[in-house]
Design an enzyme around this catalytic site. Structure first.
Site, PDB file in Angstrom:
ATOM      1  N   ASP A   7      17.298 -13.175 -12.356  1.00  0.00           N
ATOM      2  CA  ASP A   7      18.771 -13.141 -12.291  1.00  0.00           C
ATOM      3  C   ASP A   7      19.177 -13.050 -10.826  1.00  0.00           C
ATOM      4  O   ASP A   7      18.371 -12.683  -9.966  1.00  0.00           O
ATOM      5  CB  ASP A   7      19.332 -11.937 -13.071  1.00  0.00           C
ATOM      6  CG  ASP A   7      20.867 -11.925 -13.063  1.00  0.00           C
ATOM      7  OD1 ASP A   7      21.475 -12.997 -13.241  1.00  0.00           O
ATOM      8  OD2 ASP A   7      21.470 -10.858 -12.849  1.00  0.00           O
ATOM      9  N   SER A   8      20.442 -13.359 -10.573  1.00  0.00           N
ATOM     10  CA  SER A   8      20.963 -13.224  -9.214  1.00  0.00           C
ATOM     11  C   SER A   8      20.931 -11.762  -8.764  1.00  0.00           C
ATOM     12  O   SER A   8      20.944 -11.486  -7.574  1.00  0.00           O
ATOM     13  CB  SER A   8      22.400 -13.721  -9.169  1.00  0.00           C
ATOM     14  OG  SER A   8      23.187 -12.939 -10.043  1.00  0.00           O
ATOM     15  N   CYS A  70      20.276 -15.622 -16.361  1.00  0.00           N
ATOM     16  CA  CYS A  70      21.479 -15.755 -15.560  1.00  0.00           C
ATOM     17  C   CYS A  70      22.205 -16.999 -16.077  1.00  0.00           C
ATOM     18  O   CYS A  70      21.668 -18.104 -15.989  1.00  0.00           O
ATOM     19  CB  CYS A  70      21.076 -15.946 -14.098  1.00  0.00           C
ATOM     20  SG  CYS A  70      22.445 -16.265 -12.987  1.00  0.00           S
ATOM     21  N   GLU A 162      27.341  -4.895  -9.144  1.00  0.00           N
ATOM     22  CA  GLU A 162      26.276  -4.846  -8.129  1.00  0.00           C
ATOM     23  C   GLU A 162      26.511  -3.697  -7.147  1.00  0.00           C
ATOM     24  O   GLU A 162      25.570  -3.098  -6.641  1.00  0.00           O
ATOM     25  CB  GLU A 162      26.193  -6.183  -7.367  1.00  0.00           C
ATOM     26  CG  GLU A 162      25.643  -7.336  -8.185  1.00  0.00           C
ATOM     27  CD  GLU A 162      24.128  -7.282  -8.387  1.00  0.00           C
ATOM     28  OE1 GLU A 162      23.399  -6.976  -7.432  1.00  0.00           O
ATOM     29  OE2 GLU A 162      23.675  -7.537  -9.527  1.00  0.00           O
ATOM     30  N   CYS A 194      27.663 -13.842 -19.296  1.00  0.00           N
ATOM     31  CA  CYS A 194      27.078 -13.444 -18.012  1.00  0.00           C
ATOM     32  C   CYS A 194      26.237 -12.220 -18.329  1.00  0.00           C
ATOM     33  O   CYS A 194      26.703 -11.307 -19.024  1.00  0.00           O
ATOM     34  CB  CYS A 194      28.174 -13.089 -17.012  1.00  0.00           C
ATOM     35  SG  CYS A 194      27.549 -12.277 -15.512  1.00  0.00           S
ATOM     36  N   HIS A 196      25.358  -9.787 -16.679  1.00  0.00           N
ATOM     37  CA  HIS A 196      25.857  -8.502 -16.172  1.00  0.00           C
ATOM     38  C   HIS A 196      26.806  -7.839 -17.190  1.00  0.00           C
ATOM     39  O   HIS A 196      26.955  -6.621 -17.186  1.00  0.00           O
ATOM     40  CB  HIS A 196      26.646  -8.680 -14.866  1.00  0.00           C
ATOM     41  CG  HIS A 196      25.792  -8.875 -13.642  1.00  0.00           C
ATOM     42  ND1 HIS A 196      25.070 -10.015 -13.414  1.00  0.00           N
ATOM     43  CD2 HIS A 196      25.569  -8.071 -12.572  1.00  0.00           C
ATOM     44  CE1 HIS A 196      24.442  -9.912 -12.253  1.00  0.00           C
ATOM     45  NE2 HIS A 196      24.734  -8.739 -11.711  1.00  0.00           N
TER      46      HIS A 196
HETATM   47  N1  DGL Z   1      24.300 -12.415 -14.294  1.00  0.00           N
HETATM   48  C1  DGL Z   1      24.575 -13.726 -13.898  1.00  0.00           C
HETATM   49  C2  DGL Z   1      25.089 -14.588 -15.020  1.00  0.00           C
HETATM   50  O1  DGL Z   1      24.623 -14.394 -16.134  1.00  0.00           O
HETATM   51  C3  DGL Z   1      25.054 -14.013 -12.537  1.00  0.00           C
HETATM   52  C4  DGL Z   1      26.304 -13.506 -12.029  1.00  0.00           C
HETATM   53  C5  DGL Z   1      26.551 -13.853 -10.589  1.00  0.00           C
HETATM   54  O2  DGL Z   1      25.627 -13.730  -9.766  1.00  0.00           O
HETATM   55  O3  DGL Z   1      27.678 -14.222 -10.276  1.00  0.00           O
HETATM   56  O4  DGL Z   1      25.902 -15.449 -14.847  1.00  0.00           O
END
Ligand code: DGL
Length: 270
Positions: A7-8, A70, A162, A194, A196
């Site tokens: 993931d990012s 992600c 984050e 997402c 997150h």
């Molecule tokens: N958690 C990620 C997603 O599912 C990335 C969010 C991001 O880095 O903007 O999209």
């Protein structure tokens, strides 16, 4: 024997946790590109280049199969990677398809023509890049007809998570739900598109109301991975050790990860 999870930043930990519970004997190598998060406001080329380099790091650590946990990378980079970059003996899978299969009540491998499904109005909460890609609508159109999708780009939520600022994240989620409801007053279902966002799932559900079914990816992805590995056990790579890698500051990332997962997580620099 290791599977890579990328993931990012911290969001993919929601997927990692579900996979670790479902497949406790499979070593998992997690890579969070925290130094470059968030991806959701970057261009598609940028997301592609960052995702390729992160995935290569996971291949180098003994993973033959990498899950892009992600949505932003799955939406903006996965197809291009599969078409022109992934070596023939490796696999890279995204997180959209298991979610859409659940939403459209399909089993894996059901390639029958698109059909009507129970859910008619879907609210998609995702990053700006994911919403702009329309990848969710494209995948859905292969499987279902007559489903109205309203996307809400949730600017700022990933940054707040984050940074560990959950009060700001909650305020932003509530304002994004309000904005969505102005466009689609009565969704039947909401997709947390997402990884997150499951960290804020209670807030989404509360703001949307109990009548809206909230789909979140972690368990769906874990189930789908378990099924995939039953069919392709050879894709569990040669790595034997679970580890957490980050491009960011390992101490800071470890603290946040420990706070989110409520168990001790130690990241190493990679
Ligand atoms: N958690 C990620 C997603 O599912 C990335 C969010 C991001 O880095 O903007 O999209």
């Amino acid at each position: 024997m290791a599977v890579g999870i990328f993931d990012s930043g911290l969001g993919g930990l929601t997927v990692l946790d579900a996979v670790a519970n479902r497949l406790p004997d499979v070593p998992l190598v997690y890579y969070g590109d925290n130094a470059h998060a968030p991806y959701g406001v970057r261009t598609h080329d940028d997301i592609y280049n960052l995702t390729v380099s992160a995935t290569q790091k996971l291949f180098d650590r003994g993973c033959d199969l990498v899950i892009l946990a992600c949505n932003t990378a799955s939406a903006a980079a996965l197809r291009r990677m599969q078409e022109s970059w992934v070596p023939h003996d490796k696999r890279v899978l995204g997180v959209f398809v298991p979610l859409i299969e659940a939403l459209t009540e399909r089993q894996w491998g059901d390639n029958s023509p698109p059909r009507e499904v129970a859910i008619k109005h879907v609210a998609l909460f995702a990053t700006p890049a994911t919403v702009a890609s329309r990848a969710f609508q494209r995948e859905l159109a292969f499987r279902a007809i007559g489903v109205d999708v309203e996307g809400q780009a949730c600017g700022g939520v990933v940054d707040a998570i984050e940074e560990g600022d959950l009060i700001l994240a909650e305020a932003l989620v509530r304002s994004h739900v309000d904005a969505l409801k102005r466009k689609m007053p009565e969704p039947d279902a909401a997709v947390l598109g997402c990884t997150h966002y499951p960290l804020m799932e209670g807030v989404f559900q509360d703001a949307l109301g109990p009548e809206v079914k909230v789909f979140s990816q972690a368990n769906l992805v874990a189930e789908s991975l378990a099924d995939y590995l039953t069919r392709r056990p050879q894709m569990i790579g040669p790595g034997t050790e679970s580890m957490f890698l980050t491009s960011g500051n390992p101490k800071q990332v470890s603290n946040r990860a420990t706070q989110f997962l409520r168990r001790k997580i130690e990241f190493q620099q990679a």
